[in-house]
Design an enzyme around this catalytic site. Structure first.
Site, PDB file in Angstrom:
ATOM      1  N   LYS A  65       0.827  -1.219   0.000  1.00 55.46           N
ATOM      2  CA  LYS A  65       0.000   0.000   0.000  1.00 55.46           C
ATOM      3  C   LYS A  65       0.860   1.268   0.000  1.00 55.46           C
ATOM      4  O   LYS A  65       0.627   2.178  -0.808  1.00 55.46           O
ATOM      5  CB  LYS A  65      -0.936  -0.036   1.205  1.00 55.46           C
ATOM      6  CG  LYS A  65      -1.938   1.091   1.252  1.00 55.46           C
ATOM      7  CD  LYS A  65      -3.028   0.818   2.234  1.00 55.46           C
ATOM      8  CE  LYS A  65      -2.629   0.655   3.579  1.00 55.46           C
ATOM      9  NZ  LYS A  65      -2.224  -0.042   4.556  1.00 55.46           N
ATOM     10  N   THR A  92       4.029   1.555  -0.821  1.00 52.40           N
ATOM     11  CA  THR A  92       4.787   1.573  -2.075  1.00 52.40           C
ATOM     12  C   THR A  92       3.922   2.102  -3.212  1.00 52.40           C
ATOM     13  O   THR A  92       4.369   2.926  -4.023  1.00 52.40           O
ATOM     14  CB  THR A  92       5.297   0.156  -2.397  1.00 52.40           C
ATOM     15  OG1 THR A  92       6.093  -0.316  -1.301  1.00 52.40           O
ATOM     16  CG2 THR A  92       6.122   0.131  -3.664  1.00 52.40           C
ATOM     17  N   ARG A  98       2.313   8.352   6.865  1.00 50.46           N
ATOM     18  CA  ARG A  98       2.583   8.220   8.294  1.00 50.46           C
ATOM     19  C   ARG A  98       4.076   8.019   8.547  1.00 50.46           C
ATOM     20  O   ARG A  98       4.805   7.524   7.686  1.00 50.46           O
ATOM     21  CB  ARG A  98       1.817   7.022   8.874  1.00 50.46           C
ATOM     22  CG  ARG A  98       0.317   7.196   8.904  1.00 50.46           C
ATOM     23  CD  ARG A  98      -0.377   5.914   9.311  1.00 50.46           C
ATOM     24  NE  ARG A  98      -0.168   4.853   8.318  1.00 50.46           N
ATOM     25  CZ  ARG A  98      -0.375   3.573   8.553  1.00 50.46           C
ATOM     26  NH1 ARG A  98      -0.778   3.170   9.743  1.00 50.46           N
ATOM     27  NH2 ARG A  98      -0.187   2.688   7.601  1.00 50.46           N
ATOM     28  N   LYS A 101       8.851  -5.479  10.522  1.00 53.41           N
ATOM     29  CA  LYS A 101       8.876  -4.728   9.260  1.00 53.41           C
ATOM     30  C   LYS A 101      10.279  -4.397   8.783  1.00 53.41           C
ATOM     31  O   LYS A 101      10.571  -4.457   7.594  1.00 53.41           O
ATOM     32  CB  LYS A 101       8.062  -3.442   9.402  1.00 53.41           C
ATOM     33  CG  LYS A 101       6.558  -3.656   9.320  1.00 53.41           C
ATOM     34  CD  LYS A 101       5.846  -2.328   9.180  1.00 53.41           C
ATOM     35  CE  LYS A 101       4.357  -2.533   8.909  1.00 53.41           C
ATOM     36  NZ  LYS A 101       3.653  -1.252   8.727  1.00 53.41           N
ATOM     37  N   ALA A 127      -3.571   1.686  13.763  1.00 51.70           N
ATOM     38  CA  ALA A 127      -4.775   1.556  12.940  1.00 51.70           C
ATOM     39  C   ALA A 127      -5.822   0.679  13.618  1.00 51.70           C
ATOM     40  O   ALA A 127      -6.910   0.489  13.077  1.00 51.70           O
ATOM     41  CB  ALA A 127      -4.414   0.986  11.576  1.00 51.70           C
ATOM     42  N   PHE A 141      -3.808  -0.643   7.397  1.00 48.31           N
ATOM     43  CA  PHE A 141      -4.474  -1.938   7.236  1.00 48.31           C
ATOM     44  C   PHE A 141      -5.415  -1.942   6.022  1.00 48.31           C
ATOM     45  O   PHE A 141      -5.244  -1.172   5.089  1.00 48.31           O
ATOM     46  CB  PHE A 141      -5.199  -2.357   8.514  1.00 48.31           C
ATOM     47  CG  PHE A 141      -4.286  -2.630   9.677  1.00 48.31           C
ATOM     48  CD1 PHE A 141      -3.061  -3.257   9.493  1.00 48.31           C
ATOM     49  CD2 PHE A 141      -4.650  -2.286  10.971  1.00 48.31           C
ATOM     50  CE1 PHE A 141      -2.217  -3.525  10.571  1.00 48.31           C
ATOM     51  CE2 PHE A 141      -3.815  -2.550  12.049  1.00 48.31           C
ATOM     52  CZ  PHE A 141      -2.593  -3.170  11.852  1.00 48.31           C
ATOM     53  N   PHE A 194       3.096  -9.343  -9.652  1.00 52.03           N
ATOM     54  CA  PHE A 194       4.295 -10.120  -9.361  1.00 52.03           C
ATOM     55  C   PHE A 194       4.665 -10.940 -10.603  1.00 52.03           C
ATOM     56  O   PHE A 194       3.802 -11.254 -11.431  1.00 52.03           O
ATOM     57  CB  PHE A 194       4.038 -11.057  -8.176  1.00 52.03           C
ATOM     58  CG  PHE A 194       4.110 -10.384  -6.839  1.00 52.03           C
ATOM     59  CD1 PHE A 194       5.160 -10.635  -5.966  1.00 52.03           C
ATOM     60  CD2 PHE A 194       3.119  -9.496  -6.426  1.00 52.03           C
ATOM     61  CE1 PHE A 194       5.224 -10.020  -4.730  1.00 52.03           C
ATOM     62  CE2 PHE A 194       3.172  -8.871  -5.188  1.00 52.03           C
ATOM     63  CZ  PHE A 194       4.233  -9.138  -4.336  1.00 52.03           C
ATOM     64  N   TRP A 215       7.079  -0.900  -7.676  1.00 53.39           N
ATOM     65  CA  TRP A 215       8.199  -1.444  -6.894  1.00 53.39           C
ATOM     66  C   TRP A 215       9.435  -1.595  -7.777  1.00 53.39           C
ATOM     67  O   TRP A 215      10.540  -1.243  -7.385  1.00 53.39           O
ATOM     68  CB  TRP A 215       7.811  -2.795  -6.282  1.00 53.39           C
ATOM     69  CG  TRP A 215       8.888  -3.375  -5.407  1.00 53.39           C
ATOM     70  CD1 TRP A 215       9.092  -3.135  -4.077  1.00 53.39           C
ATOM     71  CD2 TRP A 215       9.917  -4.289  -5.807  1.00 53.39           C
ATOM     72  NE1 TRP A 215      10.184  -3.840  -3.623  1.00 53.39           N
ATOM     73  CE2 TRP A 215      10.712  -4.550  -4.673  1.00 53.39           C
ATOM     74  CE3 TRP A 215      10.248  -4.905  -7.024  1.00 53.39           C
ATOM     75  CZ2 TRP A 215      11.809  -5.407  -4.694  1.00 53.39           C
ATOM     76  CZ3 TRP A 215      11.354  -5.752  -7.060  1.00 53.39           C
ATOM     77  CH2 TRP A 215      12.122  -6.004  -5.904  1.00 53.39           C
TER      78      TRP A 215
END
Length: 557
Positions: free
Chosen positions: A71, A73, A94, A105, A273, A301, A382, A410
């Site tokens: 999200k 990215t 954020r 992460k 969140a 989220f 992908f 990406w």
């Protein structure tokens, strides 16, 4: 083929001086407060002078899975894509919390060639906002306990204290503590606990405040506990709000950085969140709108949590109206919602995709039919995704009148977001929404929660425990019934059961506790065990993070 890590990509970027980014964004130097060469704060008074009002675009996602959705990215790549097609754009995100950065992460500044930089600074101490929030939170805790120690003139019942200390780290050892030990001079013994800083109500307050005066007023309304006769005790009664605001006077100012492609980015605030509303600050969003024709932002989220709170809490309080919504999905994640194991996601499986795609379609329906906003689905493609799988998603979304755009930000940065950018521009200018909240403020607390469960989650209804019913009666009596609802539930399902994937139906949601975040101005409905102090995993990301003698950091990703 060997891929560069996120931090390697970020470190290869030749950043522009932040003054140049400010010039590009139209920010006069007198409003810029530099923190080194590549980051700065922006004085809030700029918004009084700059009357521009851009179009607001929200990026949200399907229900998260371990397969990932991308999200942040996508948000960054979309902004760079808009810049590439000649649009004036600013992105608002954020700030990452140190807890998740050192936990699972390992960083949260985008990924691949769609990142904000300086990536290391943003992921670590940045401009000190979270430290200031933690200091203000703990000042209030210290003044609360000192008041009790010094005679307890307000008659605070130490068994009914609701305010916790905080630290911006995942530390399960601090969830439940006993403090005030060691005799009379060391305080009053009581059971206590810590929250992670992003779960502090002060974080939510900072992100919803429009200026210093609003911040101070909201801080004064914080309820820290209750008296022996169950009357709420506030921060204002402890006379702490002035000193707390002094600690936060710089933290309320949005932070200016840049994407890898030099697009202006405001990175500011980061409330949970779950227990809070999961969006960047109102000041950053409004600043972005005042600077650019398109302000791109995200919410935490999946859309059932982040977008719902963005729309029903943040937009309601700040008077914001989105022009379009981008819903991020991956074929991999949808197959996981269809029951496929993570190890099998690389194989074409239309049956699993068909079982999982109702999750996406429910989110799309919510945006279009409940909130009445234009929507586009962005599929992060992908290498293992097949044409058959992509065509399947496109066909299903078209049945709902929603376009699907393949996103490759990406790997390609803004170039991979050009088609998404073109569709967003089309939505904002050709498809006019009729923004509607999920519920009206004048409904009862129970009715508002029921509306969210039925309309957004697709549930059958709500079960309130006796304890929750009692708390609702108390908050109604205290005059908080008009507040919006902040649902605290698992992010892994529309329901309150994380094992129910896809788009479950026929379920009820059990609300176990109701509490008020009086300063933030919302009611939190807790549906399960929501962790406000996470723990580190078996192999934390911190084990891979290092720095060499030249100060070059490795291991962030």
């Amino acid at each position: 083929m060997a891929y560069l890590s996120d931090i390697e990509i970020a470190q290869q970027c030749k950043m522009k001086p932040i003054t140049e980014i400010a010039d590009k964004a139209g920010i006069p130097q007198k409003y810029l407060e530099q923190y080194g060469n590549y980051k700065a704060k922006i004085d809030l008074s700029l918004m009084k002078e700059n009357k521009k009002q851009g179009k607001l675009v929200l990026v949200t996602a399907i229900t998260p899975t371990p397969a990932g959705e991308g999200k942040t990215t996508t948000t960054i790549g979309l902004a760079d894509g808009l810049s590439r097609i000649g649009e004036n754009v600013c992105v608002a995100l954020r700030e990452p919390s140190l807890g998740p950065v050192f936990g699972i992460k390992g960083g949260a500044a985008g990924g691949g060639y769609a990142q904000v930089v300086p990536m290391e600074d943003i992921n670590l101490h940045f401009t000190g906002d979270f430290h200031a929030i933690g200091a203000a939170n703990n000042l209030l805790a210290a003044m609360l306990d000192n008041h009790i120690h010094q005679g307890n003139a307000l008659g605070i019942d130490v068994r009914k204290i609701t305010w916790k200390r905080c630290v911006d780290m995942n530390d399960r050892q601090l969830r439940y503590v006993t403090d005030g030990l060691g005799g009379k001079v060391n305080g009053v013994p009581r059971e206590d606990g810590f929250d992670i800083t992003v779960a502090s109500e002060i974080m939510a307050i900072l992100c919803l405040s429009k200026d210093i005066d609003d911040l101070k007023e909201r801080l004064s309304k914080i309820i820290v506990g209750y008296t022996y006769d169950d009357k709420p005790v506030t921060c204002g009664q402890l006379k702490a709000q002035g000193a707390m605001t002094a600690l936060l006077k710089d933290a309320i100012k949005p932070n200016l950085v840049q994407t890898l492609e030099g697009t202006p980015a405001l990175v500011h605030g980061g409330p949970f969140a779950n227990i809070a509303h999961g969006c960047n600050s109102v000041t950053a969003t409004k600043m972005a709108l005042s600077l650019a024709d398109y302000a791109i932002t995200e919410a935490g989220f999946g859309a059932d949590l982040g977008a719902e709170k963005f729309l029903d809490i943040k937009c309601r309080m700040a008077g914001l109206t989105p022009s379009a919504v981008v819903l991020v999905a991956t074929v991999r994640a949808l197959k996981m919602h269809g029951g496929l194991a993570k190890t099998e996601l690389g194989n074409e499986n239309l049956e699993a995709l068909e079982k999982g795609i109702p999750n996406l379609l429910k989110h799309v329906s919510n945006i279009k039919d409940v909130y009445k906003l234009p929507c586009v689905v962005a599929v992060n493609r992908f290498p293992t995704d097949t044409d058959n799988e992509i065509d399947f998603i496109i066909a299903k979304c078209k049945e709902l009148g929603v376009n699907v755009v393949l996103s490759d930000v990406w790997a390609k940065g803004g170039e991979g977001g050009v088609e998404l950018a073109k569709e967003v521009v089309r939505l904002c200018n050709e498809e006019k929404g009729d923004f509607t909240f999920c519920y009206e403020s004048n409904l009862t607390i129970e009715e508002k929660i029921d509306a969210i469960v039925r309309k957004i989650y697709g549930g059958y209804g709500v079960t309130f425990t006796p304890n929750a019913k009692k708390q609702i009666a108390t908050l109604t009596e205290l005059g908080f019934a008009d507040c919006p609802i902040c649902m605290a539930k698992t992010q892994y399902s529309f329901s309150d059961d994380p094992t129910k994937l896809g788009a479950p139906s026929g379920f009820t949601v059990t609300v176990r506790n109701i509490k008020i975040s009086a300063g933030a101005g919302f009611i939190v409905a807790l549906t399960g065990d929501i962790m406000t102090m996470p723990g580190l995993p078996k192999v934390p990301a911190a084990e891979r993070i290092d720095v060499d003698n030249n100060g070059v950091i490795t291991g962030l990703f």
